[in-house]
Design an enzyme around this catalytic site. Structure first.
Site, short mmCIF file in Angstrom:
data_model
loop_
_atom_site.label_atom_id
_atom_site.label_comp_id
_atom_site.label_asym_id
_atom_site.label_seq_id
_atom_site.Cartn_x
_atom_site.Cartn_y
_atom_site.Cartn_z
N CYS A 94 0.85 -1.20 0.00
CA CYS A 94 0.00 0.00 0.00
C CYS A 94 0.88 1.26 0.00
O CYS A 94 1.86 1.34 0.73
CB CYS A 94 -0.90 -0.01 1.23
SG CYS A 94 -2.00 1.40 1.29
N CYS A 98 0.45 4.88 6.95
CA CYS A 98 -0.17 4.71 8.28
C CYS A 98 0.81 3.95 9.18
O CYS A 98 1.14 2.79 8.89
CB CYS A 98 -1.49 3.96 8.14
SG CYS A 98 -2.51 4.57 6.78
N CYS A 101 0.35 0.25 10.37
CA CYS A 101 -0.16 -0.77 9.45
C CYS A 101 0.92 -1.65 8.81
O CYS A 101 1.84 -1.15 8.16
CB CYS A 101 -0.98 -0.10 8.35
SG CYS A 101 -1.76 -1.33 7.28
N CYS A 138 -16.86 -8.76 5.56
CA CYS A 138 -16.17 -7.50 5.25
C CYS A 138 -14.94 -7.77 4.39
O CYS A 138 -14.07 -8.56 4.77
CB CYS A 138 -15.68 -6.83 6.52
SG CYS A 138 -16.95 -6.59 7.74
N CYS A 169 -19.81 -5.72 3.62
CA CYS A 169 -19.08 -4.52 4.02
C CYS A 169 -17.78 -4.51 3.23
O CYS A 169 -17.26 -5.58 2.90
CB CYS A 169 -18.79 -4.57 5.52
SG CYS A 169 -17.81 -3.16 6.10
N CYS A 229 -19.52 2.58 8.57
CA CYS A 229 -18.78 1.89 9.63
C CYS A 229 -17.51 2.71 9.83
O CYS A 229 -16.68 2.79 8.92
CB CYS A 229 -18.45 0.47 9.20
SG CYS A 229 -17.36 -0.39 10.34
N ARG A 301 -18.06 -2.08 17.95
CA ARG A 301 -17.36 -3.37 17.72
C ARG A 301 -16.03 -3.43 18.47
O ARG A 301 -15.17 -2.58 18.28
CB ARG A 301 -17.12 -3.60 16.22
CG ARG A 301 -16.49 -4.96 15.96
CD ARG A 301 -16.39 -5.29 14.48
NE ARG A 301 -17.68 -5.18 13.84
CZ ARG A 301 -17.89 -4.56 12.68
NH1 ARG A 301 -16.88 -4.02 12.04
NH2 ARG A 301 -19.08 -4.50 12.17
N1 SAM Z 1 -6.66 0.61 3.06
C1 SAM Z 1 -7.93 0.92 3.51
C2 SAM Z 1 -7.93 2.12 4.44
O1 SAM Z 1 -6.99 2.31 5.21
O2 SAM Z 1 -8.93 2.85 4.44
C3 SAM Z 1 -8.70 -0.22 4.13
C4 SAM Z 1 -7.96 -1.24 4.99
S1 SAM Z 1 -7.23 -0.63 6.50
C5 SAM Z 1 -6.19 -1.97 6.97
C6 SAM Z 1 -8.59 -0.60 7.64
C7 SAM Z 1 -8.33 -0.18 9.07
O3 SAM Z 1 -7.66 -1.22 9.78
C8 SAM Z 1 -7.46 1.02 9.32
O4 SAM Z 1 -8.13 2.23 9.13
C9 SAM Z 1 -7.09 0.84 10.78
O5 SAM Z 1 -8.03 1.49 11.60
C10 SAM Z 1 -7.16 -0.67 10.97
N2 SAM Z 1 -5.83 -1.24 11.25
C11 SAM Z 1 -4.82 -1.41 10.37
N3 SAM Z 1 -3.73 -1.92 10.98
C12 SAM Z 1 -4.05 -2.07 12.29
C13 SAM Z 1 -3.34 -2.54 13.42
N4 SAM Z 1 -2.06 -2.93 13.34
N5 SAM Z 1 -3.97 -2.59 14.61
C14 SAM Z 1 -5.26 -2.18 14.69
N6 SAM Z 1 -5.97 -1.72 13.66
C15 SAM Z 1 -5.39 -1.65 12.47
FE1 SF4 Z 2 -2.81 1.26 3.40
FE2 SF4 Z 2 -2.79 0.14 5.78
FE3 SF4 Z 2 -3.13 2.75 5.58
FE4 SF4 Z 2 -5.10 1.08 4.75
S1 SF4 Z 2 -4.34 1.34 6.84
S2 SF4 Z 2 -4.30 2.90 3.70
S3 SF4 Z 2 -3.86 -0.61 4.01
S4 SF4 Z 2 -1.29 1.60 4.99
#
Ligand code: SAM
Ligand code: SF4
Ligand code: DTB
Length: 357
Positions: A94, A98, A101, A138, A169, A229, A301
Site C-alpha cells: 500500500c 499509516c 499498518c 467484510c 461490508c 462503519c 465493535r
Molecule cells: N486501506 C484501507 C484504508 O486504510 O482505508 C482499508 C484497509 S485498512 C487496513 C482498515 C483499518 O484497519 C485502518 O483504518 C485501521 O483502523 C485498521 N488497522 C490497520 N492496521 C491495524 C493494526 N495494526 N492494529 C489495529 N488496527 C489496524
Molecule cells: Fe494502506 Fe494500511 Fe493505511 Fe489502509 S491502513 S491505507 S492498508 S497503509
C-alpha cells in the site's frame, strides 16, 4: 433559534425613546446583541462537546459502566453479539504511510503481497464465514483508493456475497461520490473507513491523506445511502483527550456511524508503532463505554486486539456496551481470537450470535 426571532426578542427588551442619541445607542446595542446571538448559533449541531466526552472518561469506573450498560439495554439486547468476518482481498504494497499498518509498502514487515483475489475465491471464503455463523462479510483492500477496473471486481463479489444471504461490508480506502454510488448499486450494505484518532494526533500517525479527506469519504458513503462503519485505533501513544476527540468526532458526524469499530493496536514488528506503550486495559474499557453512551444506537465493535485479551477483559467490554466483534481466525493480516474460543466464551457468558431477520 432563527435570527429573526433573536432580533425580535432583543428589540422587545428595549423601550422606544424620543431622544435621538438614546435611539442610536439603543439600535447599536440591539445590533450588538443580535450579532452576538447569531455568532453563538452552532453552524451544525454538536451533540457531544469534547469537554462532555472527557467528563464521561473521568467518571468513576463503576459509574461509567453502569451508565453504559443502562444505555445499552435501552437500545439493544445485551445478550446478543453481531458477528462480522474479515477477508483481505488485496494484501500489502500500500502506498500510504499509516504508522500502525503492516500493509504499508514503506515498512519492512515481511508480509507476503497478494494481488486482488478472484471473485470465486472471495465467495468461497464468504460461504465458510456464513457456515461458521457470521452475519456480515467484510472485504478489505490495501489501497489508497480503488481503481475503477478493480472496483468492478469488488462489485461483482458484493453481488454474489449478498446472494448468500450475508450482509456485505468493504474497506477499500478513499471513495469519491461516483464510486460510492456504484458500490451502493452493487448492493454494498456497509462501508468501513476509520477516522483512526483525534484530528490533533492524526498527523503523528498518517501524512499521506488528510483527516478532511476521511470525512469527505464518509460523506460520500452517507450520501450514497450506505451504512457507515467508522471508528479508530487506541493504544497508539495518544492521550485521553485524543481518545475523547476521536469519539466526539464520530458522535458529532451528521449521523453517528451505524457501526463503530474500536481497535486496540496490534503491534507488528517493522511498523513504526511496534513497541509503543500499550493502553491500560481499564482505559480501553472506558473507551468502549464512552462510545456506547455517546452513540447509543450504533453497534460498537470490539475489533482488533481481541486475541491478546483474556475472557474477563472481553466480558467487561461487553458489559461496557460492545455488541459486535470480528469473528474468524484472521483479521486482515494478523491473527484473531479463534472461532472455537469465541463459541466457548459466548456459551460461558450466555451470549447468542445475532441472526439476520
Ligand atoms: N486501506 C484501507 C484504508 O486504510 O482505508 C482499508 C484497509 S485498512 C487496513 C482498515 C483499518 O484497519 C485502518 O483504518 C485501521 O483502523 C485498521 N488497522 C490497520 N492496521 C491495524 C493494526 N495494526 N492494529 C489495529 N488496527 C489496524
Ligand atoms: Fe494502506 Fe494500511 Fe493505511 Fe489502509 S491502513 S491505507 S492498508 S497503509
Ligand atoms: C477495522 O476497524 N478493523 C479491521 C477492519 N476495520 C478492516 C482491520 C484490523 C486490521 C488489524 C491488522 C491486520 O490484521 O492487518
Amino acid at each position: 433559534m432563527p435570527s429573526n426571532q433573536v432580533t425580535q426578542a432583543a428589540v422587545n427588551q428595549h423601550e422606544p425613546s424620543n431622544d435621538m442619541t438614546s435611539s442610536v445607542a439603543t439600535i447599536s446595542k440591539v445590533a450588538t446583541i443580535v450579532v452576538e446571538k447569531v455568532n453563538a448559533l452552532p453552524s451544525e449541531t454538536i451533540r457531544w462537546p469534547l469537554e462532555q466526552v472527557e467528563a464521561l472518561f473521568d467518571l468513576p469506573f463503576n459509574d461509567l459502566l453502569f451508565r453504559a450498560q443502562q444505555v445499552h439495554r435501552e437500545h439493544f439486547n445485551p445478550n446478543e453479539l453481531q458477528l462480522s468476518s474479515l477477508l483481505s482481498i488485496k494484501t500489502g504494497a500500500c502506498p500510504e504511510d499509516c504508522k500502525y499498518c503492516p500493509q504499508s509498502a514503506r515498512y519492512n514487515t515481511g508480509l507476503e503481497v497478494e494481488r486482488l483475489m478472484r471473485v470465486e475465491a472471495i465467495v468461497e471464503a464468504a460461504k465458510k464465514a456464513k457456515h461458521s455463523g457470521a452475519s456480515r462479510f467484510c472485504m478489505g483492500a490495501a489501497w489508497r483508493s480503488p481503481k475503477d477496473k478493480d472496483l468492478r471486481v469488488v462489485e461483482e463479489a458484493v453481488r454474489q456475497v449478498s446472494e448468500l444471504g450475508l450482509e456485505t461490508c468493504a474497506t477499500l480506502g478513499m471513495l469519491n461520490s461516483e464510486q460510492a454510488a456504484s458500490l451502493k448499486t452493487a448492493g454494498l450494505d456497509y462501508y468501513n473507513h476509520n477516522l483512526d484518532t483525534s484530528e490533533d494526533y492524526y498527523k503523528e500517525v498518517i501524512t499521506t491523506r488528510t483527516y478532511q479527506e476521511r470525512l469527505d469519504t464518509l460523506e460520500h458513503v452517507r450520501s450514497a445511502g450506505m451504512n457507515v462503519c467508522s471508528g479508530g485505533i487506541v493504544g497508539m501513544g495518544e492521550t485521553r483527550t485524543d481518545r475523547a476527540g476521536l469519539i466526539a468526532n464520530l458522535a458529532n458526524l451528521p449521523e453517528p456511524p451505524q457501526s463503530v469499530p474500536i481497535n486496540n493496536l496490534v503491534q507488528v514488528p517493522g511498523t513504526p508503532m511496534d513497541n509503543v506503550e500499550p493502553i491500560d486495559e481499564f482505559e480501553f474499557i472506558r473507551t468502549i463505554a464512552v462510545a456506547r453512551i455517546t452513540m447509543p444506537g450504533s453497534y460498537v465493535r470490539l475489533s482488533a486486539g481481541r486475541e491478546e485479551m483474556n475472557d474477563q477483559m472481553q466480558a467487561l467490554c461487553f458489559m461496557a456496551g460492545a455488541n459486535s466483534v470480528f469473528y474468524g481466525e484472521e483479521l486482515l493480516t494478523t491473527n484473531n481470537a479463534s472461532v472455537e474460543h469465541d463459541r466457548s466464551l459466548m456459551a460461558t457468558l450466555g451470549i447468542k450470535p445475532q441472526s439476520l431477520s
